[in-house]
Scaffold this active site. Structure first.
Site, mmCIF file in Angstrom:
data_model
loop_
_atom_site.group_PDB
_atom_site.id
_atom_site.type_symbol
_atom_site.label_atom_id
_atom_site.label_comp_id
_atom_site.label_asym_id
_atom_site.label_seq_id
_atom_site.Cartn_x
_atom_site.Cartn_y
_atom_site.Cartn_z
ATOM 1 N N HIS A 1 0.850 -1.197 0.000
ATOM 2 C CA HIS A 1 0.000 0.000 0.000
ATOM 3 C C HIS A 1 0.879 1.237 0.000
ATOM 4 O O HIS A 1 2.101 1.148 0.081
ATOM 5 C CB HIS A 1 -0.942 0.013 1.212
ATOM 6 C CG HIS A 1 -0.241 -0.201 2.519
ATOM 7 N ND1 HIS A 1 0.364 0.814 3.218
ATOM 8 C CD2 HIS A 1 -0.057 -1.326 3.251
ATOM 9 C CE1 HIS A 1 0.892 0.333 4.328
ATOM 10 N NE2 HIS A 1 0.667 -0.963 4.372
ATOM 11 N N LYS B 1 -7.136 7.418 -1.678
ATOM 12 C CA LYS B 1 -6.499 7.329 -0.368
ATOM 13 C C LYS B 1 -5.610 6.093 -0.290
ATOM 14 O O LYS B 1 -6.053 4.981 -0.596
ATOM 15 C CB LYS B 1 -7.587 7.280 0.717
ATOM 16 C CG LYS B 1 -7.046 7.339 2.140
ATOM 17 C CD LYS B 1 -6.540 8.708 2.496
ATOM 18 C CE LYS B 1 -6.239 8.819 3.989
ATOM 19 N NZ LYS B 1 -5.624 10.109 4.347
ATOM 20 N N ASN C 1 3.317 5.077 15.341
ATOM 21 C CA ASN C 1 2.608 5.106 16.618
ATOM 22 C C ASN C 1 3.339 6.060 17.548
ATOM 23 O O ASN C 1 4.289 5.692 18.243
ATOM 24 C CB ASN C 1 2.541 3.693 17.209
ATOM 25 C CG ASN C 1 1.592 3.593 18.388
ATOM 26 O OD1 ASN C 1 1.662 4.390 19.328
ATOM 27 N ND2 ASN C 1 0.716 2.614 18.362
ATOM 28 N N THR D 1 -3.918 20.512 11.457
ATOM 29 C CA THR D 1 -4.302 19.174 11.010
ATOM 30 C C THR D 1 -4.250 19.168 9.488
ATOM 31 O O THR D 1 -4.083 20.219 8.855
ATOM 32 C CB THR D 1 -5.695 18.787 11.538
ATOM 33 O OG1 THR D 1 -5.964 17.418 11.256
ATOM 34 C CG2 THR D 1 -6.787 19.660 10.937
ATOM 35 N N ARG E 1 0.181 15.882 20.295
ATOM 36 C CA ARG E 1 1.182 15.471 19.298
ATOM 37 C C ARG E 1 1.722 16.741 18.660
ATOM 38 O O ARG E 1 1.301 17.178 17.588
ATOM 39 C CB ARG E 1 0.529 14.552 18.268
ATOM 40 C CG ARG E 1 1.510 13.870 17.338
ATOM 41 C CD ARG E 1 0.782 12.975 16.367
ATOM 42 N NE ARG E 1 -0.052 13.732 15.441
ATOM 43 C CZ ARG E 1 -1.014 13.214 14.707
ATOM 44 N NH1 ARG E 1 -1.303 11.943 14.802
ATOM 45 N NH2 ARG E 1 -1.717 13.969 13.883
ATOM 46 N N HIS F 1 12.315 -5.620 1.647
ATOM 47 C CA HIS F 1 11.385 -4.618 2.161
ATOM 48 C C HIS F 1 11.891 -3.970 3.455
ATOM 49 O O HIS F 1 11.879 -2.740 3.585
ATOM 50 C CB HIS F 1 10.021 -5.280 2.389
ATOM 51 C CG HIS F 1 8.933 -4.324 2.746
ATOM 52 N ND1 HIS F 1 8.389 -3.443 1.843
ATOM 53 C CD2 HIS F 1 8.268 -4.110 3.924
ATOM 54 C CE1 HIS F 1 7.442 -2.734 2.425
ATOM 55 N NE2 HIS F 1 7.347 -3.110 3.688
#
Length: 537
Positions: free
Chosen positions: A11, A36, A286, A500, A469, A119
């Site tokens: 992806h 997307k 994360n 954002t 964040r 990868h």
């Protein structure tokens, strides 16, 4: 040496161009195709190549496909193993044929120059070879899967990778998190960040069980036993109500993943003695886990590559091939590696669209005034970002002083109300407002604790657990945005604005001026600041 990197197998297809060890351009296919993530991560889609992104990278550098010395493809089909996953053999076959697919997509390209890069080696290269410091470093890669593994731990010395540990499938922290994402009614390989946000709303009630099922091992790897999700929380369908039991399950897995990553990092530090850690792979997005690694782990510095997911393997593969040929990589100059437009080009689009606009005397001051007046601003400036974070090039901005602006921004974007928005802060002021996470933090890949005296002053950017964040902005690297922040502080006393991504739910981030106008026209935004121009309703 001119190397084009390609990510295409799973992806987030992307392309990146490295010339003489220097990163010239990098872009994700979704920004061109407006799909997307570019495509879904199924074997049937593995034939698709990032054609538009690759063509743009070459055009930006004034090159043709025939000018390339190598194409680095971030997957090696020779490393795959027999699998009982339906149609997995099709993915492998498409990967083998990638040189021919690329030669068709990029006329003039010699398929013989395509090199397959494992990868996880590509992930590692995107971090260890692109890091903004000189010298050697440790590298940790964790994601869903590569050819036959899900993790790599190693060390870079003199731009050469030594692999110290690798985790074989089916054990995977990334696939575990993807399974949880799907069980909670979100889109796997896409919405994992929503699970991370949801985890803050409850206690990890199932943590003891997760500690039994998910374990770090003495060899630098880990094991993941099957989880019976249905016994822990009812499977949620998309659109169904979110319950406390869903949040408790999210919290339990989130905390256990953090703990295992800390164990892996400590093992890596013991084996390498390195002072610096670089990270990549989807799990490295994360940011809650990243902060625990920074705050509680043994490394003095932790750097996460801003396109840490699969898109970043295009860059890592190119850097790896260049380094193999004796061209050490220059540090990543920033995430602004995508397309950009001059004011003349932007004005031509505005005229064609027949919208009312003004040429601003000072776009930074005009935006600062609008934000202080509690307006929502769409901000389109410079070259677009490489990776999933809006970092002040394609952003929605708002005033953080009003709690209701969190709801307002989520309504503008059409997304869930439990989702937080991020603060953008002047780098020289950040330590006054935020702690625990690293400062500076230019790529929005760590969370920071908001100091108690500031929580009531910037409530729109404070998450339910008291964190944010944060992205730090330096006047040296982002002079225009730094002027917006200083102008806003001069008017409000607050050196922070809401930031954002400039998009609506389910759509890729805005990339070109036409995208910006379409987003502005479909969402309740007060001002579009595009280049030196202001477009108002």
């Amino acid at each position: 040496m001119r190397v084009l990197g390609i990510n295409a197998v799973f992806h987030d297809p992307a392309a990146a161009l490295v010339v003489d060890g220097r990163i010239v351009a990098a872009a994700e296919e979704e920004r061109f195709s407006r799909r997307k993530h570019g495509k879904r991560p199924v074997p049937f889609s593995a034939w698709e190549q990032p054609e538009q992104a690759a063509r743009w990278c070459l055009e930006h550098a004034g090159l043709t496909p025939a000018d390339l010395d190598a194409v680095a493809y971030s997957y090696d089909p020779d490393l795959t193993e027999p699998s009982d996953v339906p149609w997995e053999d099709l993915r492998t076959e498409y990967a083998r044929r990638a040189p021919l697919f690329l030669a068709t997509a990029l006329p003039g390209l010699d398929p013989a120059i395509v090199r397959f890069v494992p990868h996880h080696v590509a992930h590692a290269g995107s971090a260890g070879l692109a890091a903004p410091f000189d010298g050697d470093c440790a590298v940790l890669v964790s994601d869903g899967r590569g050819e036959c593994g899900s993790h790599l731990a190693g060390s870079y010395r003199d731009h050469r990778l030594t692999t110290l540990a690798a985790q074989h499938l089916p054990h995977s922290l990334g696939l575990l998190y993807e399974d949880l994402t799907q069980h909670l009614g979100f889109l796997r390989s896409s919405d994992e960040y929503k699970v991370m946000a949801l985890a803050s709303y409850a206690e990890p009630r199932h943590l003891d069980l997760m500690r039994e099922l998910i374990r770090a091992e003495d060899d630098g790897g880990f094991s993941v036993a099957p989880v019976d999700w249905d016994t822990l929380a009812k499977r949620r369908e998309a659109g169904e109500e979110m319950t406390r039991e869903h949040a408790e399950l999210a919290a339990s897995v989130q905390v256990r993943v953090e703990e295992v990553l800390l164990d892996l990092v400590r093992w890596l530090h013991e084996r390498t003695g390195q002072r610096r850690l670089t990270m990549a792979g989807g799990v490295a997005l994360n940011c809650v886990a990243n902060t625990r690694i920074f705050a509680e782990g043994p490394f003095d510095e932790v750097w996460v590559q801003p396109a840490a997911g699969d898109a970043g393997t295009a860059l890592g593969a190119a850097l790896h091939v260049a380094a193999t040929e004796g061209e050490p990589a220059a540090a990543m100059p920033g995430a602004d590696l995508g397309r950009g437009w001059t004011d003349d080009e932007i004005e031509a689009v505005l005229r064609t669209a027949n919208v009312r606009y003004t040429r601003s005397d000072d776009i930074a001051e005009e935006v600062a005034a609008a934000l202080a007046d509690n307006q929502v601003v769409a901000w389109f400036q410079g070259r677009s970002e490489y990776g999933p974070r809006a970092l002040g090039r394609r952003s929605l901005l708002a005033n953080p002083c009003h709690q209701e602006n969190l709801t307002r921004i989520n309504d503008v974007k059409g997304r869930e109300q439990f989702r937080p928005v991020a603060p953008m802060v002047l780098a020289d002021r950040a330590a006054e407002l935020f702690e625990r996470g690293p400062i500076p933090s230019p790529y929005m890949l760590f969370v920071h604790d908001v100091r108690p005296q500031w929580r009531d002053r910037i409530p729109a950017v404070v998450h339910v657990d008291g964190t944010a964040r944060a992205q730090t902005v330096s006047a040296d690297s982002e002079p225009l945005m730094a002027r917006v922040l200083r102008g806003f502080e001069r008017r409000t006393g607050v050196p922070v604005v809401v930031n954002t991504s400039l998009n609506t739910a389910g759509r890729p981030m805005v990339d070109d001026p036409r995208d910006a106008l379409e987003c502005f026209g479909s969402a309740p935004v007060d001002l579009l600041a595009i280049g030196g121009f202001a477009v108002r309703r």
